[in-house]
Scaffold this motif. Structure first.
Motif, mmCIF file in Angstrom:
data_model
loop_
_atom_site.group_PDB
_atom_site.id
_atom_site.type_symbol
_atom_site.label_atom_id
_atom_site.label_comp_id
_atom_site.label_asym_id
_atom_site.label_seq_id
_atom_site.Cartn_x
_atom_site.Cartn_y
_atom_site.Cartn_z
ATOM 1 N N ALA A 1 0.721 -1.471 0.181
ATOM 2 C CA ALA A 1 -0.081 0.135 0.202
ATOM 3 C C ALA A 1 0.552 1.022 -0.060
ATOM 4 C CB ALA A 1 -0.646 -0.531 1.236
ATOM 5 N N VAL B 1 -6.946 0.572 -4.925
ATOM 6 C CA VAL B 1 -7.140 -0.485 -4.288
ATOM 7 C C VAL B 1 -8.521 -1.272 -4.608
ATOM 8 C CG1 VAL B 1 -5.774 0.157 -2.093
ATOM 9 C CG2 VAL B 1 -8.359 1.223 -2.284
ATOM 10 N N PHE C 1 -3.297 -6.976 1.199
ATOM 11 C CA PHE C 1 -1.967 -5.572 1.463
ATOM 12 C C PHE C 1 -1.503 -5.919 2.189
ATOM 13 C CE2 PHE C 1 -6.237 -4.665 -0.732
ATOM 14 C CZ PHE C 1 -6.050 -4.824 -1.997
ATOM 15 N N VAL D 1 -6.802 1.666 4.546
ATOM 16 C CA VAL D 1 -6.821 1.498 3.128
ATOM 17 C C VAL D 1 -7.996 -0.067 3.583
ATOM 18 C CG1 VAL D 1 -6.051 -0.677 1.631
ATOM 19 C CG2 VAL D 1 -4.242 0.276 2.882
ATOM 20 N N LEU E 1 -11.439 0.890 1.690
ATOM 21 C CA LEU E 1 -12.337 -0.299 0.582
ATOM 22 C C LEU E 1 -13.432 -0.197 1.257
ATOM 23 C CD1 LEU E 1 -9.143 -3.305 0.845
ATOM 24 C CD2 LEU E 1 -10.620 -2.291 -0.671
#
Ligand code: SAM
Ligand code: SF4
Length: 343
Positions: free
Chosen positions: A175, A184, A200, A223, A227
């Motif tokens: 990442a 992503v 990741f 992240v 997501l």
């Protein structure tokens, strides 16, 4: 090359560290060289080790086999780029005897995928079932920028070859803030659309690279939050024996793994050690302490000294690491690059 005579050792007790953790997973770096120069992993101009310092394939086999007799159940071949090592299939072929005997449960590798088209069939033939392939972006221009010399088309052809050979694939992406942030979702959809897991990884402060580490660091907590804008993430207890924590994306049915050495300390369940291509055993990815296994390997054709050195090292395995990346800590926590210790 003579690949037939391999000294064998009698079964000996399992390796358990002072914190009661059994060491069952060994990652072995077979070369520090690579055909890529990923920006977070290497500098543009790398000084690679002289070939004479490297363990030979026979020595790597002896070393891996010694660990297998001490309870190692999973062996990951890594690097640098493991598939650039000359005759590397000789090592896979030899190690496959431990799969045949049942002593080893899994033989696997981490690769950048550039040579998978060439080797996928042979890997499958050697009993490799699952592999990790590192792809940080699906944009060819960005891919070239990150790897400094990689060709995404070649790597994608490698994925095709691996799947045709029957290998299961887990994609790994580091990442990178401001680099693959917007991608992503596409990475997850791409991986899950092809029946692959997607993992990741947080940037770890290993080795001097150009640019400042803090600029690359994108915490996986962020992240995951991103997501969650498109996927419903359900926690699972799935494990591959490595450090990743897996979630299931309800919308795709696929798995998303997170390897978070910085935001989440995963040391308490650590079952692994790493060996470099020169035979240095690192008991912890994030600590300097190490043991030289090359000297005992070369001291005698039998493995007594090697076992003594391994035992002594495991007795020193530390409880955990203490990586820090913040604005005040711009120096790498460790001078060695990931390509030396192996990812
Ligand atoms: N060349 C192979 C590859 O790229 O998959 C194997 C070796 S590479 C060192 C193993 C993994 O480590 C890759 O997934 C890579 O993205 C990751 N990696 C390299 N440097 C890293 C760093 N500083 N922080 C986090 N991951 C890193
Ligand atoms: Fe090579 Fe892998 Fe490091 Fe990239 S991450 S430079 S492919 S060793």
């Amino acid at each position: 090359m003579n690949v037939s005579a391999t000294p064998t050792v009698k079964p000996t007790p399992a390796l358990v560290d002072p914190f009661g953790r059994a060491i069952t997973y060994v990652r072995v770096s077979v070369t520090d060289r690579c055909d890529f120069r990923c920006v977070y992993c290497m500098s543009e101009e790398m000084q690679f080790l002289p070939k004479r310092d490297l363990l030979t394939l026979e020595e790597l086999d002896r070393l891996c086999s010694a660990f297998v007799t001490r309870g190692t159940r999973k062996l990951r071949i890594t690097g640098g780029e493991p598939l650039v090592r000359r005759d590397i299939m000789t090592l896979f072929r030899r190690l496959s005897r431990h799969l045949d005997s049942g002593a080893l449960k899994e033989l696997t590798l981490t690769t950048n995928g550039s040579l998978l088209s060439k080797y996928a069939d042979e890997l499958a033939d050697c009993g490799v079932k699952r592999i990790n392939v590192s792809i940080d972006t699906l944009d060819p221009a960005k891919f070239r920028e990150i790897t400094r010399r990689g060709d995404l088309r070649v790597v994608l052809a490698g994925l095709d070859a691996a799947q045709e050979a029957g290998l299961s694939i887990k994609l790994n992406a580091v990442a990178l803030k401001g680099v693959n942030e917007a991608e992503v979702f596409d990475l997850v959809k791409f991986a899950h659309g092809r029946g692959m897991d997607m993992t990741f990884i947080e940037v770890m402060p290993l080795g001097e690279v150009e640019g400042e580490r803090f600029d690359q660091y994108w915490p996986l907590s962020e992240v995951r939050a991103k997501l969650s804008e498109q996927f419903t993430l359900e926690a699972t207890d799935y494990s591959t024996g490595g450090p990743a924590r897996y979630y299931k994306a309800k919308e795709t049915g696929g798995r998303i793994g997170f390897i978070t050495p910085l935001t989440h300390n995963f040391c308490e369940s650590c079952n692994r050690v790493r060996v470099t291509c020169t035979g240095t055993l690192y008991m912890c990815l994030g600590q300097e302490d190490a043991a030289d296994l090359r000297e005992p390997l070369r001291a005698a054709p039998t493995d007594e000294k090697l076992h003594e050195a391994i035992e002594a090292a495991i007795r020193r395995k530390p409880k955990g690491h203490d990586f820090i990346i913040d604005r005040d800590t711009q120096q790498p926590a460790l001078a060695r690059h990931m390509s030396v210790t192996g990812g």
